[in-house]
Design a protein around this motif. Structure first.
Motif, PDB file in Angstrom:
ATOM      1  N   TYR A 170     -21.454 -11.736 -29.899  1.00  0.00           N
ATOM      2  CA  TYR A 170     -22.845 -12.058 -30.218  1.00  0.00           C
ATOM      3  C   TYR A 170     -23.648 -12.513 -29.000  1.00  0.00           C
ATOM      4  O   TYR A 170     -24.815 -12.868 -29.142  1.00  0.00           O
ATOM      5  N   ALA A 171     -23.029 -12.558 -27.814  1.00  0.00           N
ATOM      6  CA  ALA A 171     -23.736 -13.107 -26.643  1.00  0.00           C
ATOM      7  C   ALA A 171     -24.942 -12.236 -26.282  1.00  0.00           C
ATOM      8  O   ALA A 171     -24.871 -11.011 -26.305  1.00  0.00           O
ATOM      9  N   GLN A 172     -26.045 -12.875 -25.958  1.00  0.00           N
ATOM     10  CA  GLN A 172     -27.250 -12.130 -25.578  1.00  0.00           C
ATOM     11  C   GLN A 172     -27.245 -11.796 -24.094  1.00  0.00           C
ATOM     12  O   GLN A 172     -27.906 -10.874 -23.664  1.00  0.00           O
ATOM     13  N   GLN A 173     -26.529 -12.580 -23.308  1.00  0.00           N
ATOM     14  CA  GLN A 173     -26.463 -12.323 -21.873  1.00  0.00           C
ATOM     15  C   GLN A 173     -25.024 -12.190 -21.394  1.00  0.00           C
ATOM     16  O   GLN A 173     -24.127 -12.818 -21.960  1.00  0.00           O
ATOM     17  N   GLY A 174     -24.860 -11.389 -20.347  1.00  0.00           N
ATOM     18  CA  GLY A 174     -23.533 -11.227 -19.768  1.00  0.00           C
ATOM     19  C   GLY A 174     -23.560 -11.442 -18.266  1.00  0.00           C
ATOM     20  O   GLY A 174     -24.602 -11.756 -17.689  1.00  0.00           O
ATOM     21  N   THR A 175     -22.422 -11.248 -17.638  1.00  0.00           N
ATOM     22  CA  THR A 175     -22.301 -11.390 -16.186  1.00  0.00           C
ATOM     23  C   THR A 175     -22.093 -10.008 -15.595  1.00  0.00           C
ATOM     24  O   THR A 175     -21.212  -9.263 -16.040  1.00  0.00           O
ATOM     25  N   ASP A 176     -22.877  -9.674 -14.605  1.00  0.00           N
ATOM     26  CA  ASP A 176     -22.754  -8.361 -13.966  1.00  0.00           C
ATOM     27  C   ASP A 176     -21.610  -8.414 -12.946  1.00  0.00           C
ATOM     28  O   ASP A 176     -21.727  -9.074 -11.914  1.00  0.00           O
ATOM     29  N   LEU A 177     -20.512  -7.735 -13.236  1.00  0.00           N
ATOM     30  CA  LEU A 177     -19.388  -7.691 -12.286  1.00  0.00           C
ATOM     31  C   LEU A 177     -19.420  -6.419 -11.440  1.00  0.00           C
ATOM     32  O   LEU A 177     -18.760  -6.351 -10.409  1.00  0.00           O
ATOM     33  N   ARG A 178     -20.183  -5.417 -11.874  1.00  0.00           N
ATOM     34  CA  ARG A 178     -20.245  -4.186 -11.086  1.00  0.00           C
ATOM     35  C   ARG A 178     -20.965  -4.412  -9.760  1.00  0.00           C
ATOM     36  O   ARG A 178     -20.528  -3.924  -8.721  1.00  0.00           O
ATOM     37  N   GLN A 179     -22.034  -5.186  -9.838  1.00  0.00           N
ATOM     38  CA  GLN A 179     -22.830  -5.374  -8.617  1.00  0.00           C
ATOM     39  C   GLN A 179     -21.990  -6.015  -7.505  1.00  0.00           C
ATOM     40  O   GLN A 179     -21.904  -5.445  -6.411  1.00  0.00           O
ATOM     41  N   PRO A 180     -21.323  -7.149  -7.731  1.00  0.00           N
ATOM     42  CA  PRO A 180     -20.508  -7.715  -6.641  1.00  0.00           C
ATOM     43  C   PRO A 180     -19.348  -6.804  -6.246  1.00  0.00           C
ATOM     44  O   PRO A 180     -19.010  -6.699  -5.070  1.00  0.00           O
ATOM     45  N   LEU A 181     -18.776  -6.119  -7.227  1.00  0.00           N
ATOM     46  CA  LEU A 181     -17.662  -5.216  -6.906  1.00  0.00           C
ATOM     47  C   LEU A 181     -18.126  -4.123  -5.944  1.00  0.00           C
ATOM     48  O   LEU A 181     -17.478  -3.860  -4.920  1.00  0.00           O
ATOM     49  N   ARG A 182     -19.267  -3.511  -6.259  1.00  0.00           N
ATOM     50  CA  ARG A 182     -19.762  -2.414  -5.405  1.00  0.00           C
ATOM     51  C   ARG A 182     -20.310  -2.940  -4.079  1.00  0.00           C
ATOM     52  O   ARG A 182     -20.408  -2.200  -3.107  1.00  0.00           O
ATOM     53  N   ALA A 183     -20.632  -4.236  -4.051  1.00  0.00           N
ATOM     54  CA  ALA A 183     -21.111  -4.817  -2.788  1.00  0.00           C
ATOM     55  C   ALA A 183     -19.945  -5.261  -1.909  1.00  0.00           C
ATOM     56  O   ALA A 183     -20.156  -5.835  -0.840  1.00  0.00           O
ATOM     57  N   GLY A 184     -18.720  -5.036  -2.395  1.00  0.00           N
ATOM     58  CA  GLY A 184     -17.559  -5.331  -1.551  1.00  0.00           C
ATOM     59  C   GLY A 184     -16.936  -6.697  -1.767  1.00  0.00           C
ATOM     60  O   GLY A 184     -16.191  -7.187  -0.902  1.00  0.00           O
ATOM     61  N   ALA A 185     -17.203  -7.329  -2.917  1.00  0.00           N
ATOM     62  CA  ALA A 185     -16.607  -8.650  -3.173  1.00  0.00           C
ATOM     63  C   ALA A 185     -15.084  -8.564  -3.139  1.00  0.00           C
ATOM     64  O   ALA A 185     -14.497  -7.566  -3.577  1.00  0.00           O
ATOM     65  N   SER A 186     -14.458  -9.594  -2.618  1.00  0.00           N
ATOM     66  CA  SER A 186     -12.992  -9.638  -2.560  1.00  0.00           C
ATOM     67  C   SER A 186     -12.437  -9.997  -3.934  1.00  0.00           C
ATOM     68  O   SER A 186     -13.176 -10.469  -4.815  1.00  0.00           O
ATOM     69  N   ARG A 187     -11.130  -9.812  -4.105  1.00  0.00           N
ATOM     70  CA  ARG A 187     -10.483 -10.216  -5.357  1.00  0.00           C
ATOM     71  C   ARG A 187     -10.749 -11.697  -5.653  1.00  0.00           C
ATOM     72  O   ARG A 187     -11.063 -12.075  -6.776  1.00  0.00           O
ATOM     73  N   ASP A 188     -10.636 -12.527  -4.632  1.00  0.00           N
ATOM     74  CA  ASP A 188     -10.844 -13.966  -4.849  1.00  0.00           C
ATOM     75  C   ASP A 188     -12.289 -14.285  -5.254  1.00  0.00           C
ATOM     76  O   ASP A 188     -12.526 -15.171  -6.080  1.00  0.00           O
ATOM     77  N   GLN A 189     -13.229 -13.561  -4.691  1.00  0.00           N
ATOM     78  CA  GLN A 189     -14.634 -13.799  -5.083  1.00  0.00           C
ATOM     79  C   GLN A 189     -14.846 -13.394  -6.541  1.00  0.00           C
ATOM     80  O   GLN A 189     -15.542 -14.081  -7.286  1.00  0.00           O
ATOM     81  N   LEU A 190     -14.208 -12.293  -6.938  1.00  0.00           N
ATOM     82  CA  LEU A 190     -14.341 -11.864  -8.337  1.00  0.00           C
ATOM     83  C   LEU A 190     -13.678 -12.859  -9.279  1.00  0.00           C
ATOM     84  O   LEU A 190     -14.245 -13.247 -10.301  1.00  0.00           O
ATOM     85  N   THR A 191     -12.465 -13.292  -8.919  1.00  0.00           N
ATOM     86  CA  THR A 191     -11.770 -14.225  -9.832  1.00  0.00           C
ATOM     87  C   THR A 191     -12.538 -15.548  -9.912  1.00  0.00           C
ATOM     88  O   THR A 191     -12.616 -16.144 -10.982  1.00  0.00           O
ATOM     89  N   SER A 192     -13.135 -15.981  -8.804  1.00  0.00           N
ATOM     90  CA  SER A 192     -13.824 -17.263  -8.931  1.00  0.00           C
ATOM     91  C   SER A 192     -15.108 -17.118  -9.753  1.00  0.00           C
ATOM     92  O   SER A 192     -15.463 -18.021 -10.513  1.00  0.00           O
ATOM     93  N   ALA A 193     -15.767 -15.954  -9.691  1.00  0.00           N
ATOM     94  CA  ALA A 193     -16.953 -15.750 -10.554  1.00  0.00           C
ATOM     95  C   ALA A 193     -16.528 -15.729 -12.026  1.00  0.00           C
ATOM     96  O   ALA A 193     -17.178 -16.329 -12.891  1.00  0.00           O
ATOM     97  N   ILE A 194     -15.409 -15.055 -12.310  1.00  0.00           N
ATOM     98  CA  ILE A 194     -14.931 -14.965 -13.701  1.00  0.00           C
ATOM     99  C   ILE A 194     -14.494 -16.349 -14.186  1.00  0.00           C
ATOM    100  O   ILE A 194     -14.860 -16.788 -15.279  1.00  0.00           O
TER     101      ILE A 194
END
Ligand code: SF4
Length: 348
Positions: A281-305
């Motif tokens: 039911y959430a109205q907003q989400g987190t965009d993970l594609r943008q940081p992934l395509r910008a070259g975010a590291s695994r650690d940057q992704l896990t800390s955002a999640i």
């Protein structure tokens, strides 16, 4: 470089719920038009160039499993519309943290893909099937594909899949006269049937409370036919409550509308274009594609999640239940402005 693995302390949200299950929608397209999910004439589809590649999905799944996710379900839309899905299955199965990889499908194309999916390592299949009557299937889905769906179920068994589940959304006045028939069919097929209450999620633009055939009504109707029904005891985060008939048959009820189970919800959802939602039911989400395509590291992704999950306080179905006047959750205009609000985009 520091990397977290599943044996670290489980990640918990505001209510102490662990992050364990991830539903990955691989496409927002569907080849059926079920009245309870996609009843409109036209839909706004996600742009193809924004869809995650299989390599990108694998990378995001790895970020989740580094934080404790150990079961993944591939959803859609209809996931078998995504070409070479078995290749994605193979990539995800290379991840040693995955304990369970399942697929939810409407079954129309299952016969042609079952063996490849099995060979690629897929563990389990859940098939949507709301009716055993071909004419009713056509009225409910807008497509004449009932025989293909039944053929898909048989093909899955031939390919070696066991523990298949059949999910049936029960809508009052539509298929509430088929509960026992569906259970008997499940017994013949060696599949566990799960009855799902009609939910007022995004996309269910024809929903109203009077069409909900409730958990209580399902149990009452089946007890009249079969005798005493007892709950199967045991703590589980699975959405279905399981019950036992006197003859030993087990079936489930997913009663999100009348008996929400948010308190034990460990699920989140990744859309085909990389938006991550913490609740159906959430109205907003987190965009993970943008940081992934910008070259975010695994650690940057896990800390955002991790930081989003630790702030999670969603309990959408419980909040809906206590609303005094309960109607359609998201109106058609809002759905057209943001297709991420549709259940077929988010994965059911
Ligand atoms: S409504 Fe949201 S929090 Fe509740 S069970 Fe569903 S996804 Fe989980």
């Amino acid at each position: 470089m520091m990397t977290l693995y599943a044996h670290v302390a489980p990640l918990t949200d505001v209510f102490g719920r662990h992050l364990r299950s991830l539903r990955v929608s691989v496409t927002d397209r569907c080849n059926l038009r079920c009245r309870y999910c996609m009843p409109e004439e036209k839909y706004i589809w996600l742009p193809r160039e924004e869809l995650l590649t299989f390599g990108e999905i694998r990378e995001l799944v790895s970020a989740f499993t580094a934080l404790g996710v150990d079961n993944v379900r591939l959803t859609g839309g209809e996931p078998l519309l995504r070409r070479d899905l078995s290749e994605l299955v193979r990539l995800i199965c290379e991840n040693p943290q995955i304990q369970d990889l399942a697929l939810t499908t409407n079954g129309v194309y299952l016969a042609e893909h079952a063996q490849a999916l099995r060979d690629a390592g897929l563990h389990r299949i859940t098939m949507s099937l709301d009716t055993l009557r071909a004419d009713r299937f056509r009225a409910l889905t807008g497509r004449d594909a009932h025989a293909q769906v039944l053929g898909g179920l048989e093909a899955a068994h031939r390919a070696g899949f066991r523990g298949t589940k059949i999910d049936s959304v029960i809508v009052r006045g539509v298929n509430d006269d088929e509960l026992a028939d569906l259970l008997e069919f499940g017994k013949q097929q060696g599949a566990e049937v799960r009855f799902i209450e009609y939910m007022d999620v995004g996309g269910a633009t024809e929903w109203s409370m009077d069409k909900v055939f409730s958990r209580a009504e399902i149990l009452e109707l089946l007890s009249r036919r079969y005798g005493k029904i007892v709950p199967v005891v045991g703590e589980s985060s699975a959405p279905a409550e399981r019950f036992l008939l006197p003859d030993g048959t087990v079936f489930g009820i997913i009663a999100s509308t009348t008996t929400p189970f948010c308190r034990r919800c460990d699920r989140s959802r990744l859309t085909a274009d990389g938006m991550w939602y913490l609740c159906l039911y959430a109205q907003q989400g987190t965009d993970l594609r943008q940081p992934l395509r910008a070259g975010a590291s695994r650690d940057q992704l896990t800390s955002a999640i991790a930081s989003a999950w630790q702030r999670r306080n969603d309990r959408g179905a419980e909040e809906r239940k206590v609303q005094r006047f309960r109607g359609v959750f998201v109106g058609i205009e809002q759905l057209r402005q943001d297709p991420h609000l549709e259940m077929h985009t988010r994965g059911g």
